[in-house]
Write an enzyme that holds these catalytic residues in place. Structure first.
Site, short mmCIF file in Angstrom:
data_model
loop_
_atom_site.label_atom_id
_atom_site.label_comp_id
_atom_site.label_asym_id
_atom_site.label_seq_id
_atom_site.Cartn_x
_atom_site.Cartn_y
_atom_site.Cartn_z
N HIS A 234 2.36 4.67 -4.91
CA HIS A 234 2.94 5.83 -5.59
C HIS A 234 3.16 5.47 -7.05
O HIS A 234 2.84 4.35 -7.49
CB HIS A 234 4.22 6.28 -4.89
CG HIS A 234 5.22 5.17 -4.67
ND1 HIS A 234 5.82 4.51 -5.71
CD2 HIS A 234 5.67 4.58 -3.54
CE1 HIS A 234 6.64 3.59 -5.24
NE2 HIS A 234 6.55 3.61 -3.92
N GLY B 122 5.60 4.50 -8.65
CA GLY B 122 6.34 3.25 -8.88
C GLY B 122 5.36 2.08 -8.98
O GLY B 122 5.42 1.27 -9.92
N HIS B 123 4.43 2.00 -8.02
CA HIS B 123 3.43 0.93 -8.06
C HIS B 123 2.55 1.07 -9.30
O HIS B 123 2.22 0.09 -9.96
CB HIS B 123 2.50 0.99 -6.83
CG HIS B 123 3.21 0.82 -5.52
ND1 HIS B 123 3.33 1.85 -4.60
CD2 HIS B 123 3.80 -0.25 -4.95
CE1 HIS B 123 3.97 1.42 -3.54
NE2 HIS B 123 4.28 0.14 -3.72
N GLY C 282 0.81 -1.23 0.00
CA GLY C 282 0.00 0.00 0.00
C GLY C 282 0.83 1.26 0.00
O GLY C 282 2.02 1.23 -0.31
N GLN D 227 15.14 -8.26 -3.32
CA GLN D 227 13.83 -8.93 -3.19
C GLN D 227 13.47 -9.64 -4.51
O GLN D 227 13.05 -10.80 -4.51
CB GLN D 227 12.78 -7.89 -2.83
CG GLN D 227 11.35 -8.37 -2.97
CD GLN D 227 10.35 -7.35 -2.42
OE1 GLN D 227 10.21 -7.24 -1.22
NE2 GLN D 227 9.66 -6.64 -3.28
N GLY E 129 9.36 -4.18 -8.70
CA GLY E 129 10.20 -3.04 -9.09
C GLY E 129 11.67 -3.34 -8.88
O GLY E 129 12.05 -3.98 -7.90
N GLN E 130 12.48 -2.83 -9.79
CA GLN E 130 13.95 -2.97 -9.70
C GLN E 130 14.51 -2.31 -8.45
O GLN E 130 15.57 -2.64 -7.97
CB GLN E 130 14.57 -2.36 -10.97
CG GLN E 130 16.07 -2.23 -10.98
CD GLN E 130 16.80 -3.56 -11.00
OE1 GLN E 130 16.29 -4.55 -11.52
NE2 GLN E 130 17.98 -3.60 -10.39
N LYS E 131 13.73 -1.35 -7.87
CA LYS E 131 14.24 -0.67 -6.68
C LYS E 131 14.54 -1.66 -5.57
O LYS E 131 15.50 -1.52 -4.83
CB LYS E 131 13.25 0.39 -6.19
CG LYS E 131 13.94 1.45 -5.39
CD LYS E 131 13.04 2.15 -4.45
CE LYS E 131 13.40 1.76 -3.05
NZ LYS E 131 12.28 1.50 -2.21
N SER F 221 7.49 4.35 -0.51
CA SER F 221 6.45 4.77 0.44
C SER F 221 7.10 5.41 1.67
O SER F 221 6.50 6.26 2.33
CB SER F 221 5.61 3.57 0.88
OG SER F 221 5.12 2.92 -0.27
O1 PAF Z 1 7.87 -4.84 -1.97
C1 PAF Z 1 6.90 -4.91 -1.18
O2 PAF Z 1 6.06 -4.03 -1.12
C2 PAF Z 1 6.75 -6.12 -0.27
O3 PAF Z 1 7.99 -6.58 0.15
C3 PAF Z 1 5.92 -7.26 -0.90
C4 PAF Z 1 6.58 -7.82 -2.15
C5 PAF Z 1 4.53 -6.76 -1.24
C6 PAF Z 1 5.78 -8.41 0.10
O4 PAF Z 1 5.18 -7.99 1.28
#
Ligand code: PAF
Length: 273
Positions: free
Chosen positions: A25, A27-28, A22, A144, A138-140, A177
């Site tokens: 922004h 990016g999402h 949530g 992950q 995202g690459q940011k 965020s």
């Molecule tokens: O990147 C994020 O916002 C979180 O790490 C994700 C992938 C939603 C997992 O909670």
């Protein structure tokens, strides 16, 4: 959600999935737009995942503007917004975790113990619930993304992982965020992350290949900012995240910096030629 997904699959609809915590922004939104181009149905999840936060991290104060997020999703023509509660995701007696070894205890994983175990576990659960054809990251959050790509390969999860470029403000600051936490001075100092990456790129362009020398210069740049405290800056192999001594091939330059009380990350993939 899982039943709806199964119904959509029976009707041969493709599902594009954007997992988020949530406080959406640009990016999402760029991930959602890409998902919209490539799929019939778009699912966005909003879940501030408690098991990826350490005891002294910002779980309780992480921004949760659900109303605004919902409006943004409607505007982007998101078909389904999935926002479970922590009790729904982690029922009493929950005991199963996903751990991607070696990749999870380096870079951000050194200080954030258990963070990537929490991420891999929730993403695996969300994949099983939403059953997407493609999922967008995202690459940011490069580490992950590399961990999720590894998990998908290792566990034979039939989902295409799409990695999209970092979205930045005009001044270079990567959208996050957590930028919401920064005051005026900190916003200025936070530019040192992208400035450091730019400096690294220029050094490499002008022929510097020694990682220690590059890292020293970036360290100096960051430490010159009043509110900045460097957590790490590393130059690593893109596949296994192992530190490199000399830049020979494509590599990832990643850094984490605390600006005041706010921990920010950024990274860049560099190809020497
Ligand atoms: O990147 C994020 O916002 C979180 O790490 C994700 C992938 C939603 C997992 O909670």
């Amino acid at each position: 959600m899982q039943k709806i997904a199964q119904g959509l699959k029976r009707r041969n609809k493709t599902i594009g999935f954007v997992p988020t915590m949530g406080a959406l922004h640009e990016g999402h939104l760029s991930l959602i737009r890409q998902a919209n181009k490539e799929n019939d149905i778009i699912v966005v999840s909003i879940f501030v995942n408690p098991i990826q936060f350490g005891p002294r991290e910002d779980f309780s104060c992480y921004p949760r503007p659900l109303k605004e997020d919902r409006a943004l999703c409607l505007k982007q023509k998101v078909d389904l917004l999935f926002y479970p509660t922590a009790n729904q995701m982690y029922k009493m007696g929950f005991k199963t975790y996903v751990e991607v070894k070696d990749l999870s205890n380096v870079l951000c994983g050194v200080k954030r113990k258990g963070h990537f175990r929490g991420v891999a576990t929730v993403v695996c659960k969300l994949f099983n619930i939403v059953q997407p054809d493609s999922a967008y990251f995202g690459q940011k959050d490069a580490q992950q993304a590399i961990i999720i790509q590894r998990m998908v390969k290792d566990l034979n999860i039939p989902i295409r992982i799409r990695l999209m470029p970092t979205v930045r403000q005009r001044n270079g600051l990567a959208l996050s965020s957590r930028n919401l936490y920064l005051d005026k001075q900190e916003r200025q100092d936070a530019l040192c992350l992208s400035e450091a990456l730019k400096r690294a790129k220029n050094l490499i362009k002008s022929g510097e290949r020694n990682c220690q020398i590059i890292i020293k210069k970036l360290r100096e740049l960051i430490e010159s900012k009043k509110t900045a405290r460097l957590e790490y800056v590393s130059i690593v192999d893109l596949e296994n995240l192992k530190p490199m001594k000399k830049i020979k091939d494509k590599c990832l330059i990643a850094l984490a910096v605390c600006i005041g009380k706010t921990r920010l990350i950024d990274n860049m993939v560099v190809k020497p030629d």
